[in-house]
Design an enzyme around this catalytic site. Structure first.
Site, short mmCIF file in Angstrom:
data_model
loop_
_atom_site.label_atom_id
_atom_site.label_comp_id
_atom_site.label_asym_id
_atom_site.label_seq_id
_atom_site.Cartn_x
_atom_site.Cartn_y
_atom_site.Cartn_z
N GLY A 157 0.84 -1.20 0.00
CA GLY A 157 0.00 0.00 0.00
C GLY A 157 0.87 1.24 0.00
N ARG A 158 0.39 2.28 0.67
CA ARG A 158 1.12 3.56 0.66
C ARG A 158 2.55 3.40 1.17
NH1 ARG A 158 -4.24 5.19 2.48
NH2 ARG A 158 -3.59 4.24 4.41
N ILE A 159 2.70 2.81 2.37
CA ILE A 159 4.05 2.74 2.96
C ILE A 159 4.90 1.70 2.23
CG2 ILE A 159 5.35 2.29 5.08
CD1 ILE A 159 2.86 3.34 6.64
N THR A 238 7.09 -2.44 11.18
CA THR A 238 6.70 -1.08 11.59
C THR A 238 5.19 -0.91 11.49
OG1 THR A 238 7.03 -0.29 9.33
CG2 THR A 238 8.87 0.04 10.86
N ARG A 240 1.94 -3.18 12.76
CA ARG A 240 1.23 -3.40 14.02
C ARG A 240 1.85 -4.63 14.69
NH1 ARG A 240 -0.80 1.14 14.51
NH2 ARG A 240 -3.02 1.58 14.63
N GLU A 269 1.68 -2.46 23.92
CA GLU A 269 2.43 -1.20 24.02
C GLU A 269 1.82 -0.29 25.08
OE1 GLU A 269 2.75 0.68 20.18
OE2 GLU A 269 3.42 -1.17 19.23
N HIS A 288 7.53 2.60 18.94
CA HIS A 288 6.47 3.08 18.04
C HIS A 288 6.80 4.51 17.59
CE1 HIS A 288 2.06 2.21 16.87
NE2 HIS A 288 2.59 3.09 16.02
N ALA A 289 7.97 4.63 17.00
CA ALA A 289 8.51 5.96 16.67
C ALA A 289 8.56 6.23 15.17
CB ALA A 289 9.92 6.08 17.25
P1 NAD Z 1 -2.38 0.98 3.26
O1 NAD Z 1 -3.80 0.69 3.56
O2 NAD Z 1 -2.06 2.03 2.25
O3 NAD Z 1 -1.63 -0.36 2.80
C1 NAD Z 1 -1.86 -1.61 3.39
C2 NAD Z 1 -1.69 -2.65 2.30
O4 NAD Z 1 -1.78 -3.94 2.92
C3 NAD Z 1 -2.81 -2.59 1.23
O5 NAD Z 1 -2.25 -2.49 -0.06
C4 NAD Z 1 -3.56 -3.90 1.42
O6 NAD Z 1 -4.03 -4.45 0.20
C5 NAD Z 1 -2.48 -4.80 2.02
N1 NAD Z 1 -3.02 -5.96 2.75
C6 NAD Z 1 -4.15 -6.05 3.48
N2 NAD Z 1 -4.28 -7.30 3.96
C7 NAD Z 1 -3.21 -8.00 3.50
C8 NAD Z 1 -2.79 -9.35 3.67
N3 NAD Z 1 -3.51 -10.23 4.37
N4 NAD Z 1 -1.64 -9.72 3.07
C9 NAD Z 1 -0.89 -8.85 2.36
N5 NAD Z 1 -1.25 -7.57 2.15
C10 NAD Z 1 -2.39 -7.15 2.73
O7 NAD Z 1 -1.71 1.33 4.67
P2 NAD Z 1 -0.33 2.09 4.90
O8 NAD Z 1 -0.55 3.55 4.95
O9 NAD Z 1 0.70 1.53 3.99
O10 NAD Z 1 -0.03 1.64 6.42
C11 NAD Z 1 0.20 0.28 6.75
C12 NAD Z 1 0.13 0.10 8.25
O11 NAD Z 1 1.25 0.76 8.87
C13 NAD Z 1 -1.08 0.80 8.90
O12 NAD Z 1 -2.20 -0.01 8.90
C14 NAD Z 1 -0.62 1.13 10.30
O13 NAD Z 1 -1.09 0.15 11.18
C15 NAD Z 1 0.90 1.08 10.21
N6 NAD Z 1 1.53 2.35 10.57
C16 NAD Z 1 2.45 2.35 11.56
C17 NAD Z 1 3.09 3.53 11.91
C18 NAD Z 1 4.15 3.58 12.98
O14 NAD Z 1 4.48 4.66 13.46
N7 NAD Z 1 4.74 2.48 13.36
C19 NAD Z 1 2.75 4.72 11.24
C20 NAD Z 1 1.81 4.68 10.23
C21 NAD Z 1 1.21 3.49 9.88
#
Ligand code: NAD
Length: 327
Positions: A157-159, A238, A240, A269, A288-289
């Protein structure tokens, strides 16, 4: 009385202390902000019963809570993840649920890479050597070049996508597993698609997790998956904490089933003081930084409050997670 906005979840106050910006911004919707700080569930229900908007970080919002809300228009997760909100019930009640999806995308990808490099280059072991007065790189043996090793991204996805250019900068070969997106995304990014998780696990030298926490991703990495990974592989989390079964991970690290882990998130956490991963030689843990930089902190409050004010002023939300409510 004007409109009411409630904030809840102790991380709201850890991040924003006096909430000055939030109080000021609320006025743009003729609203007043009510910071809720108690842990008492009954008090919480009574506070949100007449609220027009609710802003949460990591505080459970279940069916009982949502059913008590009489006129709420929007529930905002003031973060990317929103697994603590019962979106289905909110949708049934016609309440918009939004998050702040892009405020830290690049920052998390960079932190994931920082963990990857630190873990693979055994920075923790090398620092322990110098801090006890030693000067011998041999403590890190064996180390190998990073170039043309394989990086497996779980969740593109985005990250996950923001990780790709960083990995290319280090000449890594990239594979990804994400069953929910189309082939052309992989093609556009120049990433090899794995249709099976096990293929990614067995081929990768580094694995980085970027999935949301769902029933399907809960403990998606456990004993079986760690066994499939290479013995010299490194895993980075990074997203969950609950995506990895921590007991299995600790066992795998201790028994050299895998070589290392870089973790920014844990199942609980803050963690219990005796969580063995905190003092595990081949694990690096950060609190969680990943999301944090002064710039992202600023964006988080601006984008989050902008969404709430839009909805309270009758405009369409930018980031609705249940757009069916709008039709
Ligand atoms: P996003 O929704 O853009 O991307 C998530 C991707 O995971 C999607 O493309 C989705 O299709 C895929 N996905 C869903 N279920 C799946 C599975 N079973 N197998 C494989 N892929 C699967 O989300 P994002 O913006 O990329 O963020 C991802 C996660 O990062 C968030 O949900 C959040 O929990 C976590 N996050 C953590 C921090 C931190 O500080 N540690 C900060 C921001 C986000």
């Amino acid at each position: 009385m004007g409109k009411k906005i409630v904030t809840a979840g102790d991380r709201v106050y850890l991040k924003f202390f006096d909430l000055e910006f939030f109080h000021e911004k609320a006025k743009e919707a003729e609203a007043v902000l009510f910071p809720f700080k108690s842990f008492d569930d009954k008090e919480f229900i009574s506070e949100i019963a007449d609220t027009d908007a609710l802003i949460l970080i990591d505080r459970q919002l279940n069916k009982k809570h949502i059913e008590a809300m009489q006129k709420c228009k929007i529930v905002l997760a003031l973060e990317v993840g929103y697994d603590f909100i019962d979106v289905e019930t909110a949708t049934e009640k016609g309440i918009i649920v939004s998050n702040v999806p892009t405020y830290c995308t690049n920052q998390v990808a960079i932190h994931a890479f920082a963990l990857l490099l630190s873990t693979y280059r055994k920075i923790k072991t090398l620092m322990e050597e110098t801090s006890r007065g030693g000067w011998d790189y041999n403590v890190s043996k064996p180390l190998y070049e990073i170039t043309h090793r394989k990086l497996g991204i779980i969740g593109l996805g985005r990250i996950g996508r923001a990780v790709v250019p960083k990995a290319k900068g280090f000449d890594l070969d990239i594979l990804a597993y994400d069953p929910y997106i189309a082939d052309d995304i992989f093609k556009l990014l120049g990433v090899k698609r794995c249709y099976e998780l096990n293929d990614l696990l067995s081929e990768s030298d580094f694995i980085t997790l970027h999935v949301p926490l769902t029933d399907e991703t809960h403990h998606m990495i456990g004993d079986k998956e760690l066994q499939i990974m290479k013995n010299d592989a490194v895993i980075i989390n990074t997203c969950r904490g609950k995506v990895i079964d921590e007991k299995s991970l600790y066992k795998a690290l201790n028994n050299n089933i895998i070589a290392g882990a870089g973790l920014d998130v844990l199942e609980k956490e803050p963690p219990d003081k005796d969580n063995p991963l905190l003092n595990c030689g081949n694990a690096i843990v950060t609190p969680h930084a990943s999301w944090y930089a002064e710039d992202t902190l600023e964006r988080l409050k601006m984008q989050g409050m902008d969404e709430v004010i839009r909805v309270l002023n009758g405009k369409r939300p930018w980031y609705s997670l249940n757009p069916e409510v709008l039709y």
